[in-house]
Design a protein around this motif. Structure first.
Motif, PDB file in Angstrom:
ATOM      1  N   MET A   1       0.837  -1.192   0.000  1.00  0.00           N
ATOM      2  CA  MET A   1       0.000   0.000   0.000  1.00  0.00           C
ATOM      3  C   MET A   1       0.876   1.248   0.000  1.00  0.00           C
ATOM      4  SD  MET A   1      -2.984  -1.175  -0.188  1.00  0.00           S
ATOM      5  CE  MET A   1      -3.777   0.416  -0.042  1.00  0.00           C
ATOM      6  N   ILE A   2       0.486   2.216  -0.844  1.00  0.00           N
ATOM      7  CA  ILE A   2       1.222   3.464  -0.984  1.00  0.00           C
ATOM      8  C   ILE A   2       0.256   4.626  -0.746  1.00  0.00           C
ATOM      9  CG2 ILE A   2       2.573   4.936  -2.513  1.00  0.00           C
ATOM     10  CD1 ILE A   2       4.005   2.359  -1.734  1.00  0.00           C
ATOM     11  N   SER A   3       0.654   5.532   0.116  1.00  0.00           N
ATOM     12  CA  SER A   3      -0.130   6.736   0.369  1.00  0.00           C
ATOM     13  C   SER A   3       0.287   7.826  -0.617  1.00  0.00           C
ATOM     14  CB  SER A   3       0.078   7.207   1.809  1.00  0.00           C
ATOM     15  OG  SER A   3      -0.619   8.412   2.045  1.00  0.00           O
ATOM     16  N   VAL A   4      -0.676   8.330  -1.382  1.00  0.00           N
ATOM     17  CA  VAL A   4      -0.424   9.385  -2.361  1.00  0.00           C
ATOM     18  C   VAL A   4      -0.863  10.707  -1.749  1.00  0.00           C
ATOM     19  CG1 VAL A   4      -0.875  10.219  -4.707  1.00  0.00           C
ATOM     20  CG2 VAL A   4      -0.752   7.764  -4.261  1.00  0.00           C
ATOM     21  N   GLU A   5       0.100  11.538  -1.389  1.00  0.00           N
ATOM     22  CA  GLU A   5      -0.184  12.818  -0.743  1.00  0.00           C
ATOM     23  C   GLU A   5      -0.032  13.949  -1.751  1.00  0.00           C
ATOM     24  OE1 GLU A   5       1.284  12.042   3.773  1.00  0.00           O
ATOM     25  OE2 GLU A   5       2.859  12.323   2.267  1.00  0.00           O
ATOM     26  N   ILE A   6      -1.009  14.857  -1.765  1.00  0.00           N
ATOM     27  CA  ILE A   6      -1.029  15.991  -2.697  1.00  0.00           C
ATOM     28  C   ILE A   6      -0.996  17.280  -1.890  1.00  0.00           C
ATOM     29  CG2 ILE A   6      -2.204  17.056  -4.648  1.00  0.00           C
ATOM     30  CD1 ILE A   6      -1.523  14.192  -5.251  1.00  0.00           C
ATOM     31  N   ASP A   7      -0.109  18.167  -2.259  1.00  0.00           N
ATOM     32  CA  ASP A   7      -0.058  19.480  -1.626  1.00  0.00           C
ATOM     33  C   ASP A   7      -0.061  20.554  -2.701  1.00  0.00           C
ATOM     34  OD1 ASP A   7       0.469  21.213   0.849  1.00  0.00           O
ATOM     35  OD2 ASP A   7       2.098  21.822  -0.506  1.00  0.00           O
ATOM     36  N   LEU A   8      -1.024  21.482  -2.603  1.00  0.00           N
ATOM     37  CA  LEU A   8      -1.116  22.617  -3.518  1.00  0.00           C
ATOM     38  C   LEU A   8      -0.696  23.861  -2.753  1.00  0.00           C
ATOM     39  CD1 LEU A   8      -4.568  21.894  -5.230  1.00  0.00           C
ATOM     40  CD2 LEU A   8      -2.312  21.062  -5.863  1.00  0.00           C
ATOM     41  N   ALA A   9       0.297  24.574  -3.263  1.00  0.00           N
ATOM     42  CA  ALA A   9       0.802  25.760  -2.593  1.00  0.00           C
ATOM     43  C   ALA A   9       1.036  26.865  -3.610  1.00  0.00           C
ATOM     44  CB  ALA A   9       2.100  25.448  -1.847  1.00  0.00           C
ATOM     45  N   ASN A  10       1.075  28.085  -3.123  1.00  0.00           N
ATOM     46  CA  ASN A  10       1.361  29.218  -3.995  1.00  0.00           C
ATOM     47  C   ASN A  10       2.821  29.163  -4.441  1.00  0.00           C
ATOM     48  OD1 ASN A  10      -1.242  30.234  -3.709  1.00  0.00           O
ATOM     49  ND2 ASN A  10      -0.694  31.399  -1.864  1.00  0.00           N
ATOM     50  N   GLY A  11       3.034  29.559  -5.657  1.00  0.00           N
ATOM     51  CA  GLY A  11       4.379  29.537  -6.205  1.00  0.00           C
ATOM     52  C   GLY A  11       4.338  29.335  -7.701  1.00  0.00           C
ATOM     53  N   LEU A  12       5.485  29.135  -8.291  1.00  0.00           N
ATOM     54  CA  LEU A  12       5.543  28.914  -9.733  1.00  0.00           C
ATOM     55  C   LEU A  12       4.793  27.635 -10.087  1.00  0.00           C
ATOM     56  CD1 LEU A  12       9.279  29.797 -10.515  1.00  0.00           C
ATOM     57  CD2 LEU A  12       7.236  31.167 -11.022  1.00  0.00           C
ATOM     58  N   PRO A  13       3.968  27.645 -11.148  1.00  0.00           N
ATOM     59  CA  PRO A  13       3.218  26.441 -11.540  1.00  0.00           C
ATOM     60  C   PRO A  13       4.169  25.328 -11.985  1.00  0.00           C
ATOM     61  CG  PRO A  13       2.305  28.398 -12.587  1.00  0.00           C
ATOM     62  CD  PRO A  13       3.618  28.805 -11.991  1.00  0.00           C
TER      63      PRO A  13
ATOM     64  N   GLN B   1      -3.000  25.962 -11.412  1.00  0.00           N
ATOM     65  CA  GLN B   1      -1.802  26.721 -11.740  1.00  0.00           C
ATOM     66  C   GLN B   1      -1.082  27.098 -10.448  1.00  0.00           C
ATOM     67  OE1 GLN B   1      -0.707  27.272 -15.011  1.00  0.00           O
ATOM     68  NE2 GLN B   1      -2.292  25.705 -15.240  1.00  0.00           N
ATOM     69  N   GLN B   2      -0.620  26.075  -9.757  1.00  0.00           N
ATOM     70  CA  GLN B   2       0.050  26.255  -8.479  1.00  0.00           C
ATOM     71  C   GLN B   2       1.252  25.321  -8.412  1.00  0.00           C
ATOM     72  OE1 GLN B   2      -3.906  25.572  -6.459  1.00  0.00           O
ATOM     73  NE2 GLN B   2      -3.024  27.037  -5.000  1.00  0.00           N
ATOM     74  N   ARG B   3       1.980  25.433  -7.313  1.00  0.00           N
ATOM     75  CA  ARG B   3       3.085  24.507  -7.086  1.00  0.00           C
ATOM     76  C   ARG B   3       2.516  23.240  -6.469  1.00  0.00           C
ATOM     77  NH1 ARG B   3       8.908  25.769  -4.265  1.00  0.00           N
ATOM     78  NH2 ARG B   3       9.703  23.625  -4.311  1.00  0.00           N
ATOM     79  N   ILE B   4       2.612  22.116  -7.199  1.00  0.00           N
ATOM     80  CA  ILE B   4       2.006  20.845  -6.779  1.00  0.00           C
ATOM     81  C   ILE B   4       3.117  19.891  -6.363  1.00  0.00           C
ATOM     82  CG2 ILE B   4       0.532  18.924  -7.461  1.00  0.00           C
ATOM     83  CD1 ILE B   4      -0.678  20.716  -9.600  1.00  0.00           C
ATOM     84  N   THR B   5       3.012  19.403  -5.141  1.00  0.00           N
ATOM     85  CA  THR B   5       3.968  18.408  -4.641  1.00  0.00           C
ATOM     86  C   THR B   5       3.228  17.115  -4.381  1.00  0.00           C
ATOM     87  OG1 THR B   5       5.292  20.132  -3.597  1.00  0.00           O
ATOM     88  CG2 THR B   5       5.680  17.862  -2.876  1.00  0.00           C
ATOM     89  N   ILE B   6       3.699  16.035  -4.973  1.00  0.00           N
ATOM     90  CA  ILE B   6       3.075  14.720  -4.826  1.00  0.00           C
ATOM     91  C   ILE B   6       4.079  13.807  -4.144  1.00  0.00           C
ATOM     92  CG2 ILE B   6       2.022  12.760  -6.019  1.00  0.00           C
ATOM     93  CD1 ILE B   6       1.475  14.764  -8.359  1.00  0.00           C
TER      94      ILE B   6
END
Length: 576
Positions: free
Chosen positions: A17-29, A61-66
């Motif tokens: 099992m793998i946890s897929v975490e998404i974070d949307l933050a302000n910054g360069l897309p 249109q944000q900085r996306i970290t997965i």
């Protein structure tokens, strides 16, 4: 904004099992995927971006970290695409799925938003069930495979758009869309006239074919919520083959068709009864290959636990052809060509996959013309035949694959193949040195691991009308099934299933030869120079012969018969 969904990957043949975490933050897309991804996973950012846009959604249109957690586990494949896509949509507020927290999402996403099948679905869904997950969302072509695991609801989609609406183009409709009138569909404002509709907004979200909710965005009054995925529920309809038809198919090639060779049939029965390794030695055209290819017909079907093991291996290797037929019930029969590489036989690759020895797990691995295989490849069989597992180590991890199999092999007695043919027109032209050189292609330690080494002479009576038919496949199968029942009862409290797996204290307890048998074995050990491994394998063979006769204890007669099947332990003669 933070969101988290669940996916899975393969580790060997087991699902993780793998946890897929998404974070949307302000910054360069830009989109970053972290957590030891391989190239296919890093490329998923481009696939998901195109799919989201082509489905009519807005890619943030944000900085996306997965992040793929646990971060110290190497991950590979395209099975995370669906979880990443849905995670971005839910985290950005464009889609809300209340059940997503306890749902497994696996599948590859195409650029147009359609879902493509992936390999290894069966072990992944089994891992999800062990972790308490109750549902899985995956591509439609993987649904039948996932449905083999009971206790998990399977939701199958052919396109991302099916997650938000049933009012789709005909090519994206599912069989369950007829349930829409009963309320089993995604409740969208567009489906309910009373629902609020997004007004014109500066960011242009009103021009989209669905209402979008983004935290802090003006003019959006209510999120799109997936109340139910029942319109995607997969109801399995397995292809059921009647047992009688299976038996009839297996009986098409019957041992009763084999002229003579009664002692070889007896040896094959013993091998099948105890899952012992067997080697047939004889001139060309004596029926070695023909008789071994009939061997699966006398083996009993796989039990439920064995069937699940075998099906998981084929799923992880991408060789599960039609999951609608259910779990694999017939014991595998693998017959690789003699040009096979070590990685093909044992398993390997940058991300190791199961080889032929693991694909033959709980079944038969047939190596025709054994000396023609590369010696380095054959030597790799020594550890799997002894330990019944294959361990492949890489810099970041070690993978273990099961390998509980019966090795069945055939070979000619010499280079020209005519040694012992018994016909004056077919005399062997090989010198003793050449014969020794030919047989020297097989190492002593490998031959030690082959329980039965049986000579197959040229049949004397070629008239099938006058020759005795001997045992048929049905007769041999009934004997084997009875022996398997005795072994299942005897070893029910042990981690073994067959006599060939006996070792240590269990071998001494269940295969005690008695005083007379011990003396016989001691004398032969001295006279023939047998190794202790050969000594143990003779005891295992004797135990199986006793089981075929429903005898509780091993007698000297059983030991004497077992010794007859150790032909390569004797000095080679000219056979003329």
């Amino acid at each position: 904004m933070y969101g988290q969904l669940n996916s899975a990957c393969l580790y060997g043949i087991e699902g993780v099992m793998i946890s897929v975490e998404i974070d949307l933050a302000n910054g360069l897309p830009q989109t970053h995927i972290i957590g030891l991804p391989d190239s296919a996973i890093r490329e998923s950012a481009l696939r998901v971006r195109s799919a989201v846009r082509n489905c009519g959604f807005r890619y943030p249109q944000q900085r996306i970290t997965i992040n793929l957690a646990p971060a110290d586990l190497r991950k590979e494949g395209s099975a995370f695409d669906l979880a990443i896509a849905v995670g971005i949509l839910t985290t950005s507020g464009q889609l809300i799925m209340p059940s997503a927290k306890r749902m497994l999402l696996i599948g590859e996403v195409a650029l147009d938003g359609s879902l493509r099948p992936v390999t290894g679905v069966l072990p992944m869904v089994e891992a999800a069930r062990r972790e308490g997950f109750e549902a899985v969302l995956l591509p439609r072509k993987n649904a039948a495979e996932a449905a083999l695991i009971s206790g998990v609801k399977v939701y199958a989609a052919g396109h991302i758009n099916q997650l938000r609406d049933n009012s789709l183009e005909p090519e994206y409709k599912t069989a369950g869309s007829a349930n829409r009138e009963a309320g089993s569909y995604l409740a969208l404002p567009s489906d309910n006239p009373a629902s609020p509709i997004a007004e014109d907004t500066p960011d242009g979200t009103a021009s989209l074919p669905f209402p979008v909710t983004v935290d802090g965005a003006p003019g959006l009054k209510e999120p799109v919520t997936a109340y139910s995925l029942e319109h995607l529920r997969y109801i399995s309809s397995p292809i059921i083959t009647e047992p009688a038809a299976n038996a009839e198919e297996a009986m098409k090639e019957d041992y009763s068709d084999v002229t003579g060779q009664h002692h070889v049939k007896r040896a094959l029965t013993i091998a099948a009864a105890g899952m012992h390794n067997i080697l047939l030695i004889g001139p060309p055209g004596t029926g070695k290959t023909m008789m071994i290819k009939r061997l699966p017909g006398i083996l009993p079907a796989l039990s439920d636990s064995e069937a699940l093991e075998v099906t998981k291996i084929f799923s992880a290797a991408g060789k599960l052809i039609d999951a609608r037929q259910g779990l694999i019930r017939d014991r595998p029969f693998r017959s690789p060509h003699h040009t096979i590489s070590g990685a093909g036989l044992i398993g390997g690759g940058s991300v190791p996959k199961p080889g032929e020895v693991s694909l033959a797990h709980r079944g038969i691995l047939f190596l025709d013309e054994l000396p023609e295989f590369s010696r380095s490849v054959l030597e790799m069989l020594r550890q799997p035949l002894e330990d019944h597992i294959v361990t492949i180590s890489r810099a970041r991890a070690a993978f273990t694959f099961p390998a509980r199999l019966m090795l069945a092999a055939s070979m000619n007695p010499c280079h020209c193949g005519l040694l012992g043919s018994g016909h004056p027109a077919q005399r062997c032209t090989c010198s003793p040195a050449r014969i020794a050189q030919y047989r020297g292609r097989l190492s002593g330690p490998l031959l030690d691991r082959i329980d039965l080494q049986v000579e197959v002479p040229r049949p004397r009576d070629l008239d099938k009308k006058t020759a005795s038919p001997g045992l048929s496949t049905a007769d041999m199968r009934s004997q084997v099934e009875e022996a398997h029942r005795l072994q299942a009862a005897r070893y029910r409290r042990l981690p073994i299933s067959w006599n060939s797996e006996l070792y240590g204290a269990a071998l001494k307890r269940h295969a005690d030869p008695g005083p007379d048998g011990s003396q016989m074995l001691h004398d032969l050990l001295e006279n023939l120079g047998l190794s202790m491994r050969s000594y143990d394998r003779i005891l295992k063979l004797s135990r199986t012969i006793a089981d075929l006769e429903c005898a509780e204890r091993i007698t000297p007669g059983h030991i004497a018969e077992a010794l007859q099947y150790r032909n390569l332990d004797k000095p080679p003669g000219d056979g003329e």
